[in-house]
Design a protein around this motif. Structure first.
Motif, PDB file in Angstrom:
ATOM      1  N   TRP A  97      -5.060   1.108   5.799  1.00  0.00           N
ATOM      2  CA  TRP A  97      -4.064   0.265   6.470  1.00  0.00           C
ATOM      3  C   TRP A  97      -2.764   0.229   5.666  1.00  0.00           C
ATOM      4  CZ3 TRP A  97      -2.867  -1.616  10.960  1.00  0.00           C
ATOM      5  CH2 TRP A  97      -1.933  -2.645  11.073  1.00  0.00           C
ATOM      6  N   ARG A  98      -2.907   0.084   4.354  1.00  0.00           N
ATOM      7  CA  ARG A  98      -1.723  -0.039   3.501  1.00  0.00           C
ATOM      8  C   ARG A  98      -1.003   1.287   3.271  1.00  0.00           C
ATOM      9  NH1 ARG A  98      -4.184  -4.014  -1.167  1.00  0.00           N
ATOM     10  NH2 ARG A  98      -3.996  -5.952   0.019  1.00  0.00           N
ATOM     11  N   ALA A  99      -1.744   2.393   3.224  1.00  0.00           N
ATOM     12  CA  ALA A  99      -1.157   3.668   2.794  1.00  0.00           C
ATOM     13  C   ALA A  99      -1.146   4.743   3.867  1.00  0.00           C
ATOM     14  CB  ALA A  99      -1.899   4.177   1.560  1.00  0.00           C
ATOM     15  N   ALA A 100      -1.345   4.386   5.117  1.00  0.00           N
ATOM     16  CA  ALA A 100      -1.381   5.398   6.180  1.00  0.00           C
ATOM     17  C   ALA A 100      -0.112   6.244   6.214  1.00  0.00           C
ATOM     18  CB  ALA A 100      -1.625   4.737   7.538  1.00  0.00           C
ATOM     19  N   GLY A 101       1.008   5.670   5.831  1.00  0.00           N
ATOM     20  CA  GLY A 101       2.257   6.413   5.804  1.00  0.00           C
ATOM     21  C   GLY A 101       2.273   7.518   4.768  1.00  0.00           C
ATOM     22  N   ALA A 102       1.385   7.453   3.784  1.00  0.00           N
ATOM     23  CA  ALA A 102       1.320   8.482   2.740  1.00  0.00           C
ATOM     24  C   ALA A 102       0.525   9.705   3.175  1.00  0.00           C
ATOM     25  CB  ALA A 102       0.695   7.892   1.480  1.00  0.00           C
ATOM     26  N   PHE A 103      -0.150   9.629   4.301  1.00  0.00           N
ATOM     27  CA  PHE A 103      -0.951  10.751   4.786  1.00  0.00           C
ATOM     28  C   PHE A 103      -0.026  11.888   5.203  1.00  0.00           C
ATOM     29  CE2 PHE A 103      -2.939  12.797   8.576  1.00  0.00           C
ATOM     30  CZ  PHE A 103      -3.906  13.518   7.879  1.00  0.00           C
ATOM     31  N   ALA A 104      -0.168  13.047   4.549  1.00  0.00           N
ATOM     32  CA  ALA A 104       0.700  14.195   4.827  1.00  0.00           C
ATOM     33  C   ALA A 104       0.234  14.975   6.043  1.00  0.00           C
ATOM     34  CB  ALA A 104       0.770  15.106   3.607  1.00  0.00           C
ATOM     35  N   GLY A 105      -1.063  14.960   6.306  1.00  0.00           N
ATOM     36  CA  GLY A 105      -1.585  15.567   7.521  1.00  0.00           C
ATOM     37  C   GLY A 105      -1.735  17.061   7.508  1.00  0.00           C
ATOM     38  N   SER A 106      -1.836  17.595   8.709  1.00  0.00           N
ATOM     39  CA  SER A 106      -2.081  19.024   8.881  1.00  0.00           C
ATOM     40  C   SER A 106      -0.916  19.867   8.392  1.00  0.00           C
ATOM     41  CB  SER A 106      -2.403  19.332  10.346  1.00  0.00           C
ATOM     42  OG  SER A 106      -1.345  18.876  11.171  1.00  0.00           O
TER      43      SER A 106
ATOM     44  N   VAL B 177      -1.124   3.992  12.900  1.00  0.00           N
ATOM     45  CA  VAL B 177      -1.496   2.964  11.931  1.00  0.00           C
ATOM     46  C   VAL B 177      -0.352   2.796  10.924  1.00  0.00           C
ATOM     47  CG1 VAL B 177      -3.074   2.396  10.032  1.00  0.00           C
ATOM     48  CG2 VAL B 177      -3.994   3.274  12.191  1.00  0.00           C
ATOM     49  N   ALA B 178       0.253   3.902  10.515  1.00  0.00           N
ATOM     50  CA  ALA B 178       1.366   3.854   9.559  1.00  0.00           C
ATOM     51  C   ALA B 178       2.525   3.024  10.101  1.00  0.00           C
ATOM     52  CB  ALA B 178       1.834   5.269   9.231  1.00  0.00           C
ATOM     53  N   LYS B 179       2.639   2.943  11.407  1.00  0.00           N
ATOM     54  CA  LYS B 179       3.699   2.147  12.038  1.00  0.00           C
ATOM     55  C   LYS B 179       3.258   0.709  12.305  1.00  0.00           C
ATOM     56  CE  LYS B 179       5.688   6.203  14.205  1.00  0.00           C
ATOM     57  NZ  LYS B 179       5.844   6.963  15.443  1.00  0.00           N
ATOM     58  N   GLY B 180       2.048   0.359  11.841  1.00  0.00           N
ATOM     59  CA  GLY B 180       1.569  -1.011  11.988  1.00  0.00           C
ATOM     60  C   GLY B 180       0.801  -1.281  13.276  1.00  0.00           C
ATOM     61  N   ASP B 181       0.330  -0.238  13.959  1.00  0.00           N
ATOM     62  CA  ASP B 181      -0.394  -0.391  15.230  1.00  0.00           C
ATOM     63  C   ASP B 181      -1.839  -0.809  14.955  1.00  0.00           C
ATOM     64  OD1 ASP B 181      -1.836  -0.048  17.606  1.00  0.00           O
ATOM     65  OD2 ASP B 181      -0.600   1.658  18.252  1.00  0.00           O
ATOM     66  N   ARG B 182      -2.139  -2.084  15.164  1.00  0.00           N
ATOM     67  CA  ARG B 182      -3.479  -2.621  14.899  1.00  0.00           C
ATOM     68  C   ARG B 182      -4.526  -1.999  15.834  1.00  0.00           C
ATOM     69  NH1 ARG B 182      -6.486  -5.902  11.335  1.00  0.00           N
ATOM     70  NH2 ARG B 182      -8.459  -6.021  12.422  1.00  0.00           N
TER      71      ARG B 182
END
Length: 182
Positions: free
Chosen positions: A61-70, A16-21
């Motif tokens: 959608w807008r901030a998925a790139g901010a997810f730091a994850g595991s 999603v962070a890469k724009g994958d709808r």
């Protein structure tokens, strides 16, 4: 079987962070039902729940790139819930801000608050009577934490109190309830 079906929520978020709808649609399909249930446990107003759902997924959608994850001990669904919970608190704040009575209503006779009516209809018998006899500041904390299922932090934000005050009032309310029901 679609390749997205095989991805866990964290990998979907990365896409999603890469724009994958398609990844976003799959993430929504998997998470929206349980997210709506959790929100409804905390808010009975369907309009607010729908608003919060929309705001949450827009933020995802807008901030998925901010997810730091595991990498930092987080999970995708935990991150999603954090966003939703914050949006719900924001919605409560907006509602409380807009719920101020107009100046012309200041002289009108007071009627029971919606919470009081809901409480009367939800909790009856000795427990309901004991709840209604609590001091208002204790009752509102107990309603938020027990009846609405909010966390101490969510209650603190909702009631605009320090977390320590929420904990103290919750403890005092429980002690008073035990004494009333003994």
């Amino acid at each position: 079987m679609d390749e997205l079906d095989e991805l866990d929520e964290e990998r979907l978020l990365r896409r999603v962070a890469k724009g994958d709808r398609g990844a976003f649609d799959e993430l929504y399909r998997r998470t929206a039902p349980w997210l709506a249930v959790r929100l409804r446990r905390r808010c009975a107003d369907e309009q607010i729940v729908a608003e919060v759902m929309q705001e949450t997924y827009l933020a995802v959608w807008r901030a998925a790139g901010a997810f730091a994850g595991s990498a930092v001990g987080g999970s995708a669904v935990g991150w999603l819930w954090t966003i939703a919970a914050r949006r719900l608190v924001d919605a409560f704040r907006r509602r409380a801000h807009h719920a101020e009575p107009p100046a012309a209503a200041a002289g009108c006779a007071t009627v029971p608050a919606a919470e009081e009516e809901a409480l009367a209809g939800t909790v009856g018998g000795d427990v309901g009577d004991a709840l209604r006899r609590l001091a208002p500041e204790l009752r509102e904390v107990l309603q938020a934490t027990v009846l609405d299922g909010l966390t101490v932090r969510e209650t603190a934000v909702l009631l605009r109190l320090p977390e320590g005050t929420v904990k103290t009032r919750a403890r005092r309310a429980r002690i008073a309830m035990r004494e009333e029901l003994a």
